[in-house]
Scaffold this active site. Structure first.
Site, PDB file in Angstrom:
ATOM      1  CG  HIS A   1      -2.080  -9.317   5.445  1.00 46.81           C
ATOM      2  ND1 HIS A   1      -1.257  -8.652   6.176  1.00 46.81           N
ATOM      3  CD2 HIS A   1      -1.295  -9.483   4.489  1.00 46.81           C
ATOM      4  CE1 HIS A   1       0.276  -7.802   5.807  1.00 46.81           C
ATOM      5  NE2 HIS A   1      -0.359  -8.882   4.832  1.00 46.81           N
TER       6      HIS A   1
ATOM      7  CG  HIS B   1       7.123  -8.297  -0.618  1.00 43.34           C
ATOM      8  ND1 HIS B   1       7.212  -9.124  -0.100  1.00 43.34           N
ATOM      9  CD2 HIS B   1       6.443  -7.338   0.529  1.00 43.34           C
ATOM     10  CE1 HIS B   1       7.157  -9.938   1.140  1.00 43.34           C
ATOM     11  NE2 HIS B   1       5.658  -8.519   1.536  1.00 43.34           N
TER      12      HIS B   1
ATOM     13  CD  GLU C   1       2.292  -9.417   1.821  1.00 38.42           C
ATOM     14  OE1 GLU C   1       1.284 -10.084   3.114  1.00 38.42           O
ATOM     15  OE2 GLU C   1       2.493  -9.009   1.955  1.00 38.42           O
TER      16      GLU C   1
ATOM     17  CG  ASP D   1       0.177  -7.243  -0.960  1.00 41.76           C
ATOM     18  OD1 ASP D   1       0.340  -8.286  -0.654  1.00 41.76           O
ATOM     19  OD2 ASP D   1       0.705  -5.813  -0.841  1.00 41.76           O
TER      20      ASP D   1
ATOM     21  CG  HIS E   1       6.069  -7.341   6.323  1.00 44.35           C
ATOM     22  ND1 HIS E   1       5.004  -8.001   6.240  1.00 44.35           N
ATOM     23  CD2 HIS E   1       5.310  -6.923   5.017  1.00 44.35           C
ATOM     24  CE1 HIS E   1       4.024  -8.261   5.420  1.00 44.35           C
ATOM     25  NE2 HIS E   1       4.696  -7.716   4.515  1.00 44.35           N
TER      26      HIS E   1
ATOM     27  CG  ASP F   1       4.622  -4.484   1.979  1.00 42.73           C
ATOM     28  OD1 ASP F   1       3.536  -4.431   1.561  1.00 42.73           O
ATOM     29  OD2 ASP F   1       4.934  -5.664   1.959  1.00 42.73           O
TER      30      ASP F   1
ATOM     31  CE1 TYR G   1       0.729  -1.445   4.844  1.00 46.64           C
ATOM     32  CE2 TYR G   1       3.255  -1.014   5.791  1.00 46.64           C
ATOM     33  CZ  TYR G   1       2.953  -1.830   4.784  1.00 46.64           C
ATOM     34  OH  TYR G   1       2.932  -2.513   3.854  1.00 46.64           O
TER      35      TYR G   1
ATOM     36  CG  HIS H   1       0.355  -0.975   0.293  1.00 48.09           C
ATOM     37  ND1 HIS H   1      -0.519  -1.637  -0.956  1.00 48.09           N
ATOM     38  CD2 HIS H   1       0.704  -2.526   0.587  1.00 48.09           C
ATOM     39  CE1 HIS H   1      -0.310  -3.077  -0.826  1.00 48.09           C
ATOM     40  NE2 HIS H   1       0.672  -3.541  -0.003  1.00 48.09           N
TER      41      HIS H   1
END
Length: 395
Positions: A23, A79, A81, A83, A145, A164, A192, A225
């Site tokens: 991030h 998701h 994002e 990554d 999230h 996530d 996390y 992850h």
């Protein structure tokens, strides 16, 4: 690198051993991480998520060794994002028309990231995709999230692809929770949760209750992850429920920054006072300018109370103290008591400023704090000890 999870599911992601910041510079990853992508082979072939952009070409090249890309019938984007979605542009150069299943918000956010009008298929909770012997069931997980987050459940194999949720930034070639060091694993789990999911705890609890109410058998949880939960996989679900319910341990965390060690001396004396009043309380002390901010936040999450201290500088507080207070405010911790302390030479505004910030963070500020002029001598040190003793009595 890829490996078979079972006869139908293959892990096709990337272990990032060198990752130390995530991030941007906001999250420390002492143990590296992984970007978990999963290939499902039934009558239809499905790819769930991809990897971070720096590994996009490597990902696509490795995927070609595993399968003819033209055999991929569907892509699931749990998701948006980067990554998780970062390899989509590289992959879709090869298979541009493959349908991408995602939430309505997911389609919007993927367009925002990549400015491509791909073949999006929007889904919502309860929608299913027949893939042969088994099917995929989609469950929206809004704000876990991000607004677009989604879980995908594979029937027959009873696998929850949770993105996530239930993940960790933890690199390991062992890949399963029954193989790795569980002390390391759960330290990364709580870190996390504390740093990323705490603001959404109410939503976490509701979403878990919703998923459990579906009575779907779960043999494995595959996050995006870290390691895969296959030994008693619901243990991590139950741990999240514990975290979501205003989690705390019998701990007080003291955070400070200091110019000439006066505020440090106050922190140590306050700690002595707390310990003399209650020897069972674990006390942890951190200099916010020298300790990792995410590790500090993890300890704040675990604590029933915190104390924050700073010298006064230019009518304000030291920058590392201001930074950690901003993080605490943003994470919306619940059910925690707090107080301020600090040294000063002339103005002495720091304690008032910290107290205001603790109030803004929604913590229960138990007193107006304590401040001492210059370096604490014996008399001042005793006042700090007494302050600590009185603070302990409020817990």
């Amino acid at each position: 690198m890829s490996f078979k999870i079972n006869d139908k599911v293959t892990w096709a992601g990337k272990i990032d051993w060198e990752l130390r910041r995530f991030h941007g510079e906001e999250y420390s990853t002492h143990k590296g991480s992984s970007y978990n992508s999963y290939l499902i082979r039934d009558k239809k072939t499905i790819l769930i998520d991809t990897v971070w952009k720096p590994f996009a070409k490597e990902f696509v090249d490795n995927l070609k060794k595993e399968i003819d890309l033209k055999e991929i019938d569907y892509i699931i984007a749990n998701h948006s994002e980067p990554d998780h979605s970062g390899a989509l542009p590289e992959l879709l150069k090869e298979i541009p028309n493959v349908p991408i299943y995602c939430t309505k918000s997911g389609a919007k956010l993927l367009k925002g990231h990549y400015h491509e009008d791909w073949n999006f298929v929007e889904v919502k909770t309860g929608d299913a995709l027949e893939i042969g012997e088994n099917k995929l069931i989609f469950v929206e997980a809004r704000m876990l999230h991000w607004p677009d987050s989604m879980f995908t459940y594979l029937t027959g194999e009873n696998i929850l692809f949770s993105n996530d949720a239930f993940g960790q930034h933890y690199a390991s070639e062992l890949m399963y929770n029954d193989y790795v060091d569980n002390a390391e694993l759960y330290q990364e789990v709580i870190k996390y949760y504390a740093n990323i999911l705490t603001p959404f705890s109410t939503l976490v609890e509701k979403k878990i209750d919703e998923v459990l109410s579906l009575n779907l058998p779960v043999n494995m949880i595959c996050p995006s992850h870290g390691i895969i939960w296959r030994d008693n996989p619901l243990q991590i679900v139950n741990k999240y429920l514990e975290y979501a319910r205003n989690y705390q341990e019998n701990q007080v965390t003291i955070i400070y920054d200091s110019m000439w060690n006066a505020t440090r001396r106050m922190a140590e004396m306050i700690a002595e006072g707390i310990k003399s009043a209650n020897s069972d309380i674990a006390i942890k002390i951190f200099n916010s300018s020298k300790s990792d901010k995410n590790d500090i936040i993890t300890e704040v999450f675990k604590s029933k109370a915190i104390l924050v201290g700073s010298s006064t500088i230019n009518k304000g507080i030291l920058s590392s103290t201001a930074g950690i207070l901003e993080m605490i405010k943003g994470l919306s911790f619940k059910n925690k008591k707090a107080a301020a302390f600090g040294s000063y030479g002339w103005g002495g505004e720091s304690v008032k400023i910290i107290t205001e910030e603790l109030n803004k963070a929604g913590l229960e500020v138990v007193n107006e704090g304590i401040r001492e002029l210059w370096y604490p001598g014996d008399e001042e040190a005793q006042r700090c000890k007494t302050f600590g003793e009185n603070f302990a009595k409020t817990l």
